[in-house]
Design an enzyme around this catalytic site. Structure first.
Site, mmCIF file in Angstrom:
data_model
loop_
_atom_site.group_PDB
_atom_site.id
_atom_site.type_symbol
_atom_site.label_atom_id
_atom_site.label_comp_id
_atom_site.label_asym_id
_atom_site.label_seq_id
_atom_site.Cartn_x
_atom_site.Cartn_y
_atom_site.Cartn_z
ATOM 1 N N GLU A 1 -27.971 -25.365 -3.456
ATOM 2 C CA GLU A 1 -26.851 -24.437 -3.371
ATOM 3 C C GLU A 1 -26.091 -24.705 -2.067
ATOM 4 O OE1 GLU A 1 -27.521 -20.108 -2.720
ATOM 5 O OE2 GLU A 1 -26.262 -19.891 -4.487
ATOM 6 N N GLY B 1 -29.561 -12.680 -1.838
ATOM 7 C CA GLY B 1 -29.383 -13.647 -0.756
ATOM 8 C C GLY B 1 -30.010 -14.974 -1.111
ATOM 9 N N GLU C 1 -34.753 -18.894 -0.124
ATOM 10 C CA GLU C 1 -35.741 -18.992 0.957
ATOM 11 C C GLU C 1 -36.178 -17.593 1.425
ATOM 12 O OE1 GLU C 1 -33.881 -20.513 4.447
ATOM 13 O OE2 GLU C 1 -35.606 -19.967 5.689
ATOM 14 N N CYS D 1 -22.703 -16.586 -5.629
ATOM 15 C CA CYS D 1 -24.018 -16.976 -6.158
ATOM 16 C C CYS D 1 -23.892 -17.658 -7.511
ATOM 17 C CB CYS D 1 -24.938 -15.763 -6.238
ATOM 18 S SG CYS D 1 -24.224 -14.380 -7.123
ATOM 19 N N GLU E 1 -25.565 -9.193 8.600
ATOM 20 C CA GLU E 1 -25.142 -9.051 9.991
ATOM 21 C C GLU E 1 -23.696 -9.531 10.193
ATOM 22 O OE1 GLU E 1 -27.667 -10.664 8.755
ATOM 23 O OE2 GLU E 1 -28.194 -12.514 9.814
ATOM 24 N N LYS F 1 -29.563 -2.374 4.350
ATOM 25 C CA LYS F 1 -29.221 -3.239 5.480
ATOM 26 C C LYS F 1 -28.156 -4.235 5.049
ATOM 27 C CE LYS F 1 -30.541 -7.086 7.121
ATOM 28 N NZ LYS F 1 -29.204 -7.551 7.557
ATOM 29 N N GLU G 1 -32.026 -11.193 -6.417
ATOM 30 C CA GLU G 1 -30.896 -11.937 -6.978
ATOM 31 C C GLU G 1 -30.608 -13.058 -5.999
ATOM 32 O OE1 GLU G 1 -27.943 -13.610 -7.319
ATOM 33 O OE2 GLU G 1 -26.509 -11.952 -7.497
ATOM 34 N N GLY H 1 -35.686 -14.834 -0.203
ATOM 35 C CA GLY H 1 -36.269 -14.155 -1.364
ATOM 36 C C GLY H 1 -37.778 -14.357 -1.421
#
Ligand code: NAI
Ligand code: MG
Length: 499
Positions: free
Chosen positions: A395, A241, A244, A297, A191, A188, A263, A246
């Site tokens: 972040e 991603g 949160e 990241c 979006e 996926k 990750e 994760g």
């Protein structure tokens, strides 16, 4: 099928391309027929519509991937799996210019960075094309009346959820090792940026990827990501991603004891000692933070500078940041593009507001005035930042640098490690003893010396602490898709002497 333009009630003359998602070897609409738009961040205009995938589409894709796994892919020879990946790499190289342009149009990033991403994408497929034939088991040194060995087997269907900052590259980092291992995939994309992988999917059949082996389901997190995580046929979730999401994924995967690799983000320290090459250091601080508009990241967004060069460093970095040319990524003169979405631009703008209350602004600090459209944020440097400030702990994922002074090596290490994250770090010094001491003391999965950001597909990528677990790339990457089976073969003709 409803067009989102109509859904959102806007009377827009649509020049947007219409994409479909890829399930079981065919391009299809979503079961529900809904679509959503994706945008060019420099014009704020819709450039394509894609299907809004739901649980029903995930189910179709997961079933296709399951059939493809049991009916074939796991028994395809390693040599053939490798050749498929090598041919895929060739397609990426052949289509480099076209795919890079699409990536820049969809993400906003400078075209030179997209071209680099395409090279990395191809290299990643090549690496795993080669590795497919080197996944060996082990024969174990057991007593003479037995033979024991460990076999490596593919886990099965892998669910892969990726972000929008390096769309095609992230797809390659996930699809490459999964196919090399013999797994099948439901991926996926984010979006915001599903286009480049859907474009590349047009070549899947030609390179010999059988139907169902790689499925691409487009959609948002709750609509398509969550059902992928909870689908009973999916054996493993690989996610890149936010921390949160994760955590959300890990909780959901726990229900079925599904394997997970994560990750997540970071707040990586970039440490400058006063004996570092000064010019390189200033460039390294800017590059480490502002590459890809800071949507990285491993961004070196906490810049730690030794006190005796601190003032001079802030001044030089500020002067240089003012020369960074902002604008549409397709213009090669521009070194920074817009952020990926209005939402991300607003998220970063909120942090700029927070930062103004926590530290001093050296340069930037807002939305640039020269553009009437495009989701731009100025390259921003905050200085005299305390490491406990929100802009030093959270972040931001935008072009925002927090400069923090330190006295000596011990203090630099302490500040560097005072973060929940542990993805990456860098240290700049000419003293090799100091460099190695600091490398050993840093709690981070990736550490650079006298550089920041470049990485090789041969080397492991992933974090300590709240930056997640599991490693991508290199031989570590393929481990994430393999099970280990112990096999014991008895050689004793009367083995059971108990009764
Ligand atoms: P996100 O973590 O929400 O999205 C990443 C991916 O997860 C997307 O494909 C999204 O559709 C999917 N997702 C979202 N909710 C999900 C759910 N409940 N179940 C399954 N999949 C789900 O990240 P977002 O909202 O785009 O960005 C927010 C922040 O996350 C950024 O500001 C940045 O700090 C961080 N981030 C970190 C990245 C990294 O490379 N480590 C990449 C992208 C964002
Ligand atoms: Mg999100």
């Amino acid at each position: 099928m409803t067009s989102t333009a109509r859904e959102s009630g806007k009377a827009r003359k649509s020049t947007a391309a219409r994409y479909q998602m890829f399930i079981d070897g065919r391009f299809v609409d979503s079961e529900g027929g809904k679509t959503f738009e994706v945008f060019d961040p420099s014009t704020e205009e819709a450039i394509a519509t894609v299907p809004a995938g739901t649980a029903a589409d995930i189910d179709l894709a997961a079933r296709a991937a399951t059939r493809a796994f049991y009916d074939g892919w796991r028994s395809v020879t390693a040599q053939e799996r490798g050749r498929v990946l090598l041919r895929l790499a060739e397609r990426v190289r052949a289509r480099r210019a076209e795919l890079a342009e699409l990536e820049t149009r969809n993400t906003g990033k400078p075209i030179a960075e997209s071209e680099y991403d395409m090279d990395d994408t191809a290299t990643c497929f090549e690496y795993y094309g080669g590795l497919a034939t080197k996944i060996n088991g082990e024969v174990l040194p057991v007593p003479a009346d037995a033979v024991a060995f460990a076999m490596r087997e593919p886990m099965g269907v892998a669910g892969q959820i990726i972000p929008w900052n390096y769309p095609l590259m992230m797809a390659a980092w996930k699809i490459g090792p999964a196919l090399a291992a013999g797994c099948t995939v439901v991926l996926k994309p984010a979006e915001q940026t599903p286009l480049s992988i859907l474009e590349l999917a047009k070549d899947f059949e030609a390179v010999g990827i059988p139907p169902g082996v790689v499925n691409i389901v487009t959609g948002d997190g709750p609509g398509a990501g969550a059902p992928l995580v909870s689908h009973p046929s999916v054996r493993k979730i690989a996610f890149t991603g936010s921390a949160e999401i994760g955590k959300t994924i890990m909780r959901s995967a726990a229900d079925q004891l599904k394997r997970v690799s994560l990750e997540l983000g970071g707040k990586s320290p970039n440490i400058f000692f006063s004996d570092a090459d000064f010019e390189n250091a200033v460039d390294g601080a800017l590059f480490g933070t502002f590459i890809n508009q800071g949507e990285v990241c491993s961004a070196g967004s906490r810049v730690l500078v030794q006190r005796d060069i601190y003032q001079k460093f802030v001044e030089a970095a500020t002067a240089k940041a003012k020369t960074i040319k902002l604008g549409p990524g397709m213009d090669r003169d521009n070194k920074m593009g817009p952020l990926v979405s209005a939402e991300q631009r607003d998220r970063v703008a909120e942090y700029l507001e927070v930062g103004r209350g926590e530290a001093k602004v050296a340069v930037g600090g807002g939305k640039p005035k020269q553009f009437d459209k495009g989701w731009y944020i100025e390259p921003t440097i905050f200085y005299d930042v305390d490491n406990s400030a929100r802009i030093a702990q959270e972040e931001i994922f935008g072009p925002v640098m927090s400069v923090i002074p330190f006295k000596d090596e011990a203090e630099a290490i302490r500040i560097a490690n005072e973060t929940p994250y542990g993805l990456a770090a860098a240290v700049w010094t000419r003293d090799i003893f100091k460099a190695f001491r600091v490398v050993k003391a840093l709690e981070a999965g990736i550490v650079w010396v006298n550089h920041m950001q470049p990485t090789f597909v041969e080397a492991p990528w992933g974090g300590y602490k709240a930056s997640g677990f599991g490693r991508e790339l290199g031989h570590w990457g393929v481990e994430e898709y393999l099970e280990t089976k112990q096999v014991f073969i008895n050689l004793d003709e009367k083995p059971i002497g108990w009764y």
